[in-house]
Design a protein around this motif. Structure first.
Motif, PDB file in Angstrom:
ATOM      1  N   THR A 170       1.924  -4.001   4.230  1.00 42.42           N
ATOM      2  CA  THR A 170       0.583  -3.441   4.396  1.00 42.42           C
ATOM      3  C   THR A 170      -0.457  -4.061   3.471  1.00 42.42           C
ATOM      4  O   THR A 170      -0.142  -4.589   2.404  1.00 42.42           O
ATOM      5  N   ALA A 171      -1.695  -3.931   3.883  1.00 41.05           N
ATOM      6  CA  ALA A 171      -2.861  -4.278   3.072  1.00 41.05           C
ATOM      7  C   ALA A 171      -3.374  -3.029   2.369  1.00 41.05           C
ATOM      8  O   ALA A 171      -3.013  -1.903   2.713  1.00 41.05           O
ATOM      9  N   ASP A 172      -4.181  -3.232   1.340  1.00 46.63           N
ATOM     10  CA  ASP A 172      -5.077  -2.208   0.792  1.00 46.63           C
ATOM     11  C   ASP A 172      -4.405  -1.006   0.134  1.00 46.63           C
ATOM     12  O   ASP A 172      -5.055   0.004  -0.085  1.00 46.63           O
ATOM     13  N   GLU A 173      -3.148  -1.108  -0.244  1.00 47.49           N
ATOM     14  CA  GLU A 173      -2.511   0.035  -0.910  1.00 47.49           C
ATOM     15  C   GLU A 173      -3.128   0.300  -2.267  1.00 47.49           C
ATOM     16  O   GLU A 173      -3.187   1.458  -2.709  1.00 47.49           O
ATOM     17  N   GLU A 174      -3.594  -0.755  -2.937  1.00 44.84           N
ATOM     18  CA  GLU A 174      -4.134  -0.602  -4.283  1.00 44.84           C
ATOM     19  C   GLU A 174      -5.562  -0.064  -4.311  1.00 44.84           C
ATOM     20  O   GLU A 174      -6.159   0.039  -5.375  1.00 44.84           O
ATOM     21  N   ALA A 175      -6.090   0.283  -3.148  1.00 47.65           N
ATOM     22  CA  ALA A 175      -7.406   0.935  -3.097  1.00 47.65           C
ATOM     23  C   ALA A 175      -7.284   2.178  -2.223  1.00 47.65           C
ATOM     24  O   ALA A 175      -6.529   3.081  -2.524  1.00 47.65           O
ATOM     25  N   SER A 176      -7.979   2.199  -1.100  1.00 47.62           N
ATOM     26  CA  SER A 176      -8.028   3.408  -0.277  1.00 47.62           C
ATOM     27  C   SER A 176      -6.978   3.455   0.822  1.00 47.62           C
ATOM     28  O   SER A 176      -6.772   4.506   1.432  1.00 47.62           O
TER      29      SER A 176
END
Length: 434
Positions: A144-150
């Motif tokens: 996945t993408a973007d786990e470290e943000a929203s």
């Protein structure tokens, strides 16, 4: 059992993924596509047909399904994220995106959070392809993408727009679990995550009367905000024990030959010594001020001041979290959720947990497996919306002088080659039997 090529490939893939700068600075500033294409190519090499999916150009997710031998069995989700938090090269011993392998250690941002697990998944599936192995139940693999943000461009997008890809998934495994925790007495503890605190990232806004810095001002927005932030930062939250945390304390107490006395939890934590570190941050809610924004000139009192607070709450304690913040913040400051997710719990007596335990114990026979609750959150929160019960299971056997928890988002993030080999073997064992 995973073959020798899998042991070589997990090191190669960890290093290769680290070399791709997928820094997520928030606000959409990230591009995971190169890492997604890297993972997809290796899935194709394992005989799979991965899908590359984007909500936003460049913010790429990869999903593939591995057919199991028992079509009546529920499917298992296996997920890992491709983005990483920022790293300042000047602070590091090696360049954080070099993927350097030195003295049996792989260095770089993502070495433990969590490109190592991504590499383990790829190595295991390719090993199965060479050996003609199929799991008992369908596996849905998601990078996945973007786990470290929203997670809006990652697991949130997948759960909302592509739920059909996860059809039949009832349980899932992701990051932060089954790593070696050394208690200082020679014992090796392997905590498997069976819960996560909820995320409540807050934006506080104070309004006041703008004016000259030399004038008396009883409606100073900065003063109002500072008072609210101070009250939040100094608040001592009450103890609250979830079923997962109770299970952790019970099993740790048994390991040390004592009863878990829940009438005095603070005393129990003291008796557990260093092992209390697995529990002490998850026995209560928390709220930590992290950012402040106010003003544009020293001699001008601004009419508005803003603060951000990283809030976390236990399962069943969100209402208390909200009402406490209302009281602490007071009438002169407003607040809203900048980002919010549910707290999670997973049963520790489920068959899948027993199989994770067995896989770890096969390769770490002197290890002690216990459940634990994560202080923060993972993509499991988004996938829970699809009815997937999530566990943290990214196995690593670590030496005593390597502080795993400090490496998350820390300087000189790194992982031993032997830890990766252990992880591949344990993951292979678990996924075959799950």
């Amino acid at each position: 059992m995973a073959d020798q090529q899998a042991l070589d490939e997990v090191v190669e893939f960890t290093s290769g993924l680290i070399r791709m700068d997928t820094t997520n600075r928030g606000g959409g500033d990230c591009r995971e596509r190169p890492a997604a294409e890297y993972a997809a190519e290796r899935l194709v090499g394992a005989g799979l047909e991965p899908l590359l999916l984007e909500r936003t150009p460049g913010r790429t997710n990869v999903v593939a399904r591995v057919a199991g031998t028992d079509p009546s069995a529920d499917a298992l989700l296996v997920h890992g994220h491709l983005d990483v938090v920022p790293a300042e090269p000047a602070d590091w011993s090696v360049h954080p995106f070099s993927g350097e392998i030195r003295d049996g250690i792989v260095w770089g941002r993502g070495a433990v959070d969590m490109k190592n697990m991504d590499a383990m998944i790829l190595a295991v599936l390719r090993s199965w392809s060479r050996q003609g192995v199929r799991p008992r139940r369908d596996l849905v693999v998601a990078f996945t993408a973007d786990e470290e943000a929203s997670a809006e461009d990652g697991s949130g997008y997948l759960a909302e727009q592509h739920p059909e890809l996860f059809e039949g998934c009832t349980e899932g495994i992701g990051e932060s679990g089954a790593f070696t925790f050394h208690d200082g007495t020679g014992r090796e503890i392997y905590p498997i995550a069976a819960g996560e605190r909820g995320t409540g990232w807050l934006k506080l806004t104070a309004h006041g009367r703008a004016g000259h810095g030399s004038k008396v001002n009883t409606q100073n927005a900065v003063t109002r905000l500072a008072a609210a932030v101070t009250r939040i930062g100094e608040h001592v939250w009450p103890l609250r024990l979830t079923p997962t945390v109770r299970a952790t304390l019970t099993q740790l107490a048994a390991l040390y030959g004592m009863d878990a006395d829940f009438t005095d939890v603070e005393q129990l934590l003291q008796k557990l010594g260093p092992a209390a570190g697995l529990v002490e941050d998850t026995v209560r809610n928390s709220a930590n001020p992290t950012m402040l924004e106010a003003g544009y000139k020293l001699n001008v009192i601004p009419g508005e001041a803003v603060a951000f607070v990283d809030g976390r709450y236990l399962a069943g304690a969100e209402d208390e979290f909200r009402s406490t913040l209302d009281r602490l913040i007071g009438p002169d400051v407003t607040w809203e959720f900048e980002h919010r997710t549910e707290a999670l719990q997973a049963p520790v007596d489920a068959p899948v947990f027993a199989k994770m335990r067995a896989a770890v114990e096969e390769f770490a026979p002197d290890g002690h497996v216990v459940p634990y609750c994560m202080t923060g959150g993972t993509d499991a929160k988004q996938f829970s919306r699809l009815g997937v019960t999530g566990y943290g299971f990214a196995p690593l056997k670590l030496p005593e002088d390597l502080d795993y928890q400090a490496l998350f988002h820390g300087v000189d993030e790194r992982v031993p080659v032997e830890a990766l080999h252990f992880g591949v073997q344990v993951l292979d064992r678990f996924l075959r039997t799950a």
